[in-house]
Design an enzyme around this catalytic site. Structure first.
Site, PDB file in Angstrom:
ATOM      1  N   CYS A 140       0.821  -1.210   0.000  1.00 17.26           N
ATOM      2  CA  CYS A 140       0.000   0.000   0.000  1.00 17.26           C
ATOM      3  C   CYS A 140       0.859   1.265   0.000  1.00 17.26           C
ATOM      4  CB  CYS A 140      -0.934  -0.003   1.210  1.00 17.26           C
ATOM      5  SG  CYS A 140      -0.141  -0.470   2.763  1.00 17.26           S
ATOM      6  N   HIS A 220      -2.528   5.556   6.354  1.00 15.61           N
ATOM      7  CA  HIS A 220      -1.156   6.047   6.522  1.00 15.61           C
ATOM      8  C   HIS A 220      -1.129   7.511   6.086  1.00 15.61           C
ATOM      9  CE1 HIS A 220       0.163   1.834   6.583  1.00 15.61           C
ATOM     10  NE2 HIS A 220      -0.236   1.640   5.361  1.00 15.61           N
TER      11      HIS A 220
HETATM   12  P1  NAD Z   1      -5.664 -10.778   6.232  1.00 16.66           P
HETATM   13  O1  NAD Z   1      -5.092 -11.478   7.398  1.00 16.66           O
HETATM   14  O2  NAD Z   1      -6.711  -9.748   6.435  1.00 16.66           O
HETATM   15  O3  NAD Z   1      -6.257 -11.852   5.205  1.00 16.66           O
HETATM   16  C1  NAD Z   1      -5.561 -13.006   4.858  1.00 16.66           C
HETATM   17  C2  NAD Z   1      -6.574 -14.117   4.627  1.00 16.66           C
HETATM   18  O4  NAD Z   1      -5.888 -15.297   4.210  1.00 16.66           O
HETATM   19  C3  NAD Z   1      -7.330 -14.470   5.902  1.00 16.66           C
HETATM   20  O5  NAD Z   1      -8.677 -14.665   5.555  1.00 16.66           O
HETATM   21  C4  NAD Z   1      -6.680 -15.807   6.324  1.00 16.66           C
HETATM   22  O6  NAD Z   1      -7.594 -16.640   7.015  1.00 16.66           O
HETATM   23  C5  NAD Z   1      -6.343 -16.392   4.983  1.00 16.66           C
HETATM   24  N1  NAD Z   1      -5.313 -17.427   5.007  1.00 16.66           N
HETATM   25  C6  NAD Z   1      -4.374 -17.672   5.955  1.00 16.66           C
HETATM   26  N2  NAD Z   1      -3.617 -18.723   5.563  1.00 16.66           N
HETATM   27  C7  NAD Z   1      -4.081 -19.131   4.373  1.00 16.66           C
HETATM   28  C8  NAD Z   1      -3.732 -20.178   3.489  1.00 16.66           C
HETATM   29  N3  NAD Z   1      -2.718 -21.006   3.743  1.00 16.66           N
HETATM   30  N4  NAD Z   1      -4.445 -20.320   2.340  1.00 16.66           N
HETATM   31  C9  NAD Z   1      -5.460 -19.481   2.052  1.00 16.66           C
HETATM   32  N5  NAD Z   1      -5.845 -18.482   2.865  1.00 16.66           N
HETATM   33  C10 NAD Z   1      -5.149 -18.307   4.012  1.00 16.66           C
HETATM   34  O7  NAD Z   1      -4.419 -10.192   5.436  1.00 16.66           O
HETATM   35  P2  NAD Z   1      -4.440  -8.982   4.412  1.00 16.66           P
HETATM   36  O8  NAD Z   1      -4.320  -7.718   5.175  1.00 16.66           O
HETATM   37  O9  NAD Z   1      -5.545  -9.159   3.459  1.00 16.66           O
HETATM   38  O10 NAD Z   1      -3.032  -9.172   3.700  1.00 16.66           O
HETATM   39  C11 NAD Z   1      -2.863 -10.067   2.622  1.00 16.66           C
HETATM   40  C12 NAD Z   1      -1.632  -9.635   1.835  1.00 16.66           C
HETATM   41  O11 NAD Z   1      -1.862  -8.310   1.347  1.00 16.66           O
HETATM   42  C13 NAD Z   1      -0.331  -9.554   2.636  1.00 16.66           C
HETATM   43  O12 NAD Z   1       0.744  -9.857   1.775  1.00 16.66           O
HETATM   44  C14 NAD Z   1      -0.258  -8.094   3.022  1.00 16.66           C
HETATM   45  O13 NAD Z   1       1.038  -7.661   3.314  1.00 16.66           O
HETATM   46  C15 NAD Z   1      -0.806  -7.462   1.772  1.00 16.66           C
HETATM   47  N6  NAD Z   1      -1.338  -6.109   1.962  1.00 16.66           N
HETATM   48  C16 NAD Z   1      -2.125  -5.808   3.044  1.00 16.66           C
HETATM   49  C17 NAD Z   1      -2.585  -4.519   3.189  1.00 16.66           C
HETATM   50  C18 NAD Z   1      -3.430  -4.124   4.368  1.00 16.66           C
HETATM   51  O14 NAD Z   1      -3.430  -2.963   4.746  1.00 16.66           O
HETATM   52  N7  NAD Z   1      -4.162  -5.008   4.976  1.00 16.66           N
HETATM   53  C19 NAD Z   1      -2.295  -3.554   2.239  1.00 16.66           C
HETATM   54  C20 NAD Z   1      -1.551  -3.899   1.110  1.00 16.66           C
HETATM   55  C21 NAD Z   1      -1.065  -5.179   0.988  1.00 16.66           C
END
Ligand code: NAD
Length: 359
Positions: A140, A220
């Site tokens: 992000c 942020h």
């Molecule tokens: P999150 O924890 O909200 O969601 C992740 C999901 O994946 C959850 O539903 C979890 O249960 C599931 N999960 C866990 N293990 C798994 C597996 N083995 N197989 C399938 N599903 C599985 O996380 P998020 O915030 O959505 O982040 C996901 C990615 O996006 C990360 O790489 C993070 O760094 C990136 N990201 C997050 C944000 C943010 O602000 N949240 C912003 C940009 C990028």
């Protein structure tokens, strides 16, 4: 139609699923989840076919009243492309699985850059991802920086970027995250990882970044200083940024004075989940001293990478050029905020042209 599977249906995955479903040239084959929590129920209510990410847990979904159509391997086999939205590090573990089925994949910014053949920002380097098998959409914060760097580089050339990132401690749902009552240099060592991450998109841009974490969940906020190769007026910089569909130049007079009011604004506008897909740049903060440009911007961490995921899918299939893809994505989602009631941005608002000689 590009058939898209989504692995991981949390903060990013659920937004990507809705964004893909809104596109005229894409459909969601299904989503994979590890557990039958409230988000799994939401997915089914929204009409997404549910797959068990961990086959041994399939029965848990059935017991919770959620119909499961298969396990994640079947989703990978059925999809033209997977978008991996699992927590940081799990995507890299999934990479071989996607390769086994010959299914290309889009990964998220929490993964190491090595997970992808290319790191991606639609405005920055769309063409680099055309035909790639594995693409990583940068984080992000890196997305937010890239969307400012690209137009400045195009318009003026950049000598050096210096950015201080005041980062939210966690997302609203991440109740285990902090800090709770603290202000943390994070990381303490300088530069933070964001500068090198930006260089995965712009290898030649000199950039130093410093990060902090604060007890906030909304957005942020970045303080930027960019030394340009030219000395434009602040008005011209506003004009250049105002042409960017994914940048909202916040006019004064609206009371949008922080992350809290910006999120209220998004809810009032009936944005889904209160999402702000755009960089929110305070127009008044845009200042130029010689060749040094300064500005503040707010980045909605849960939302700004979503249009980028959609564009990354089109790039993989060479389904459109960068401008066409971004326009299609933005129209389908409703990305782009205009409006300047106080007339601060000049006659015609941000769409008014500023002649070259006024730079
Ligand atoms: P999150 O924890 O909200 O969601 C992740 C999901 O994946 C959850 O539903 C979890 O249960 C599931 N999960 C866990 N293990 C798994 C597996 N083995 N197989 C399938 N599903 C599985 O996380 P998020 O915030 O959505 O982040 C996901 C990615 O996006 C990360 O790489 C993070 O760094 C990136 N990201 C997050 C944000 C943010 O602000 N949240 C912003 C940009 C990028």
């Amino acid at each position: 139609m590009i058939r898209v599977g989504i692995n991981g249906y949390g903060t990013i995955g659920k937004r990507v699923a809705d964004a893909v479903a809104a596109q005229p040239d894409m459909e969601v084959v299904g989503v994979a989840k590890t557990q039958p929590n409230f988000e799994a129920h939401t997915a089914v209510e929204r009409g997404f076919r549910m797959y068990a990410a961990i086959p041994e847990r399939l029965a848990l979904f059935t017991e919770a009243g959620i119909e499961v159509v298969g396990v994640v391997d079947e989703l990978i086999a059925a999809a033209d492309v997977m978008v991996d939205c699992t927590p940081s590090g799990i995507g890299a573990e999934n990479r071989d699985r996607y390769a086994t089925y010959g299914t290309p994949a889009v990964f998220q910014g929490g993964e190491d850059a090595s997970v992808g053949d290319v790191s991606f920002n639609a405005r920055g380097n769309y063409a680099d991802a055309v035909g790639a098998e594995f693409v990583r959409v940068v984080s992000c914060n890196t997305t937010g920086l890239s969307r400012i760097i690209a137009p400045l580089e195009d318009a003026y050339g950049i000598e050096r970027v210096r950015a201080t990132l005041v980062r939210r401690g966690g997302d609203p749902g991440q109740n285990a995250r902090g800090p709770i009552n603290d202000i943390l240099p994070d990381p303490i060592a300088i530069p933070s990882h964001h500068g090198p991450d930006v260089q995965t998109i712009f290898p030649d841009v000199a950039i130093d970044t410093m990060g902090m974490k604060v007890p906030a969940t909304l957005m942020h906020v970045h303080a930027l200083n960019v030394t340009l190769a030219e000395s434009p007026t602040a008005a011209h910089v506003r004009e250049v940024l105002g042409r960017e569909g994914r940048v909202y130049l916040i006019p004064p007079g609206l009371g949008l004075d922080g992350a809290g009011t910006l999120k209220e604004f998004a809810y009032d506008a009936d944005r889904p989940r209160g999402d702000l897909w755009e960089n929110c740049v305070w127009a008044e903060s845009v200042a130029v001293e010689g060749r040094d440009l300064y500005l503040f911007q707010a980045i909605h961490q849960e939302a700004d990478v979503i249009p980028e995921n959609v564009d990354a899918i089109r790039a993989i299939f060479d389904a459109a050029d960068a401008a066409t893809s971004m326009q299609r994505t933005d129209e389908a989602l409703g990305v782009g905020i205009r409006g300047d009631p106080a007339g601060f941005l000049g006659a015609g608002g941000v769409t008014a042209g500023v002649p070259q000689q006024e730079r």
